[in-house]
Design a protein around this motif. Structure first.
Motif, PDB file in Angstrom:
ATOM      1  N   ASP A  35       0.857  -1.203   0.000  1.00 29.92           N
ATOM      2  CA  ASP A  35       0.000   0.000   0.000  1.00 29.92           C
ATOM      3  C   ASP A  35       0.888   1.247   0.000  1.00 29.92           C
ATOM      4  N   ASP A  52       0.690   4.352  -1.079  1.00 27.61           N
ATOM      5  CA  ASP A  52       0.212   5.673  -0.651  1.00 27.61           C
ATOM      6  C   ASP A  52      -0.521   5.610   0.690  1.00 27.61           C
ATOM      7  N   ASP A  85      -3.376   4.485   1.688  1.00 26.61           N
ATOM      8  CA  ASP A  85      -4.801   4.849   1.776  1.00 26.61           C
ATOM      9  C   ASP A  85      -5.690   3.643   2.099  1.00 26.61           C
ATOM     10  N   GLY A  86      -5.090   2.473   2.331  1.00 22.64           N
ATOM     11  CA  GLY A  86      -5.871   1.303   2.727  1.00 22.64           C
ATOM     12  C   GLY A  86      -6.446   0.527   1.559  1.00 22.64           C
ATOM     13  N   THR A  87      -6.275   1.034   0.338  1.00 22.25           N
ATOM     14  CA  THR A  87      -6.743   0.354  -0.868  1.00 22.25           C
ATOM     15  C   THR A  87      -5.532   0.023  -1.735  1.00 22.25           C
ATOM     16  N   LEU A  88      -5.554  -1.182  -2.339  1.00 25.63           N
ATOM     17  CA  LEU A  88      -4.426  -1.580  -3.177  1.00 25.63           C
ATOM     18  C   LEU A  88      -4.821  -1.497  -4.645  1.00 25.63           C
ATOM     19  N   GLU A 115       0.174  -0.361  -7.524  1.00 26.16           N
ATOM     20  CA  GLU A 115       0.835  -0.568  -6.236  1.00 26.16           C
ATOM     21  C   GLU A 115       1.251  -2.029  -6.091  1.00 26.16           C
TER      22      GLU A 115
HETATM   23 CA   LIG Z   1      -3.149   2.284  -1.722  1.00 24.38          CA
END
Ligand SMILES: [Ca+2]
Ligand SMILES: [Ca+2]
Length: 184
Positions: A87, A89, A91-94, A98
């Motif tokens: 991850d 950046d 932000d909790g989303t892949l 990434e």
């Molecule tokens: Ca991310």
């Protein structure tokens, strides 16, 4: 000459009934069966539990639940580690770039494992891993790794609190399990 054996004892308590009487009545049948099958393994597990997570040679029901929660947290963290490392950046989303960037730094087996985990976690197959997908993946790994029958054995330790003071001591366990181990 053979030693005398009190016949009345035999009549009063056949072997099977004797065994059943040793284990606490509150014990779920499945746990009792597992303990009778491998009393030595249960004795080791219970001793490790008390030494590792108890206090003064005893453990409470609450401390057993805490132990189980700690194990689950460990499995959850282990399941998500490779994803958290991807991850970039934070932000909790892949997103696919990434995952690709992280994959490029890995050995072939580790890359294959990351891709396999991504495929397992990506429930809607859009290539991106959203927080709910990551949570579901982690819980599935927890369910697989923590094994309900092992958690049931940890909880079974609480049933050996024979004086009902809320704590199971090593002495209470060995009084109950000693005769079983001797028959083993
Ligand atoms: Ca991310
Ligand atoms: Ca997805």
């Amino acid at each position: 000459m053979r030693a005398h054996f009190p016949l009345l004892l035999l009549l009063a308590a056949p072997a099977a009934a004797q065994e059943a009487a040793i284990l606490p009545a509150a014990l779920p049948a499945e746990a009792a069966e597992a303990i009778l099958a491998r009393p030595d393994r249960f004795a080791d597990l219970a001793a490790d539990l008390i030494h590792g997570h108890g206090q003064d040679g005893a453990i409470t029901r609450e401390a057993i639940e805490t132990t189980i929660a700690l194990d689950r947290a460990f499995f959850r963290t282990r399941a998500l580690r490779a994803f958290h490392e991807s991850d970039l950046d934070g932000d909790g989303t892949l997103a696919p770039p990434e995952l690709a960037a992280r994959a490029a730094t890995l050995s072939a087996p580790a890359r294959a494992r990351l891709m396999r985990q991504r495929d397992a976690a990506d429930a809607d197959a859009d290539g991106t891993l959203a927080p709910p997908e990551l949570r579901a993946f982690a819980e599935a790994e927890v369910a697989r790794a923590s094994r309900p029958q092992d958690e049931a054995l940890l909880r079974a330790v609480a049933s050996f609190d024979s004086d009902a003071d809320g704590r199971t001591t090593l002495a209470e366990l060995s009084r109950a399990l000693g005769p079983l181990a001797a028959n083993d």
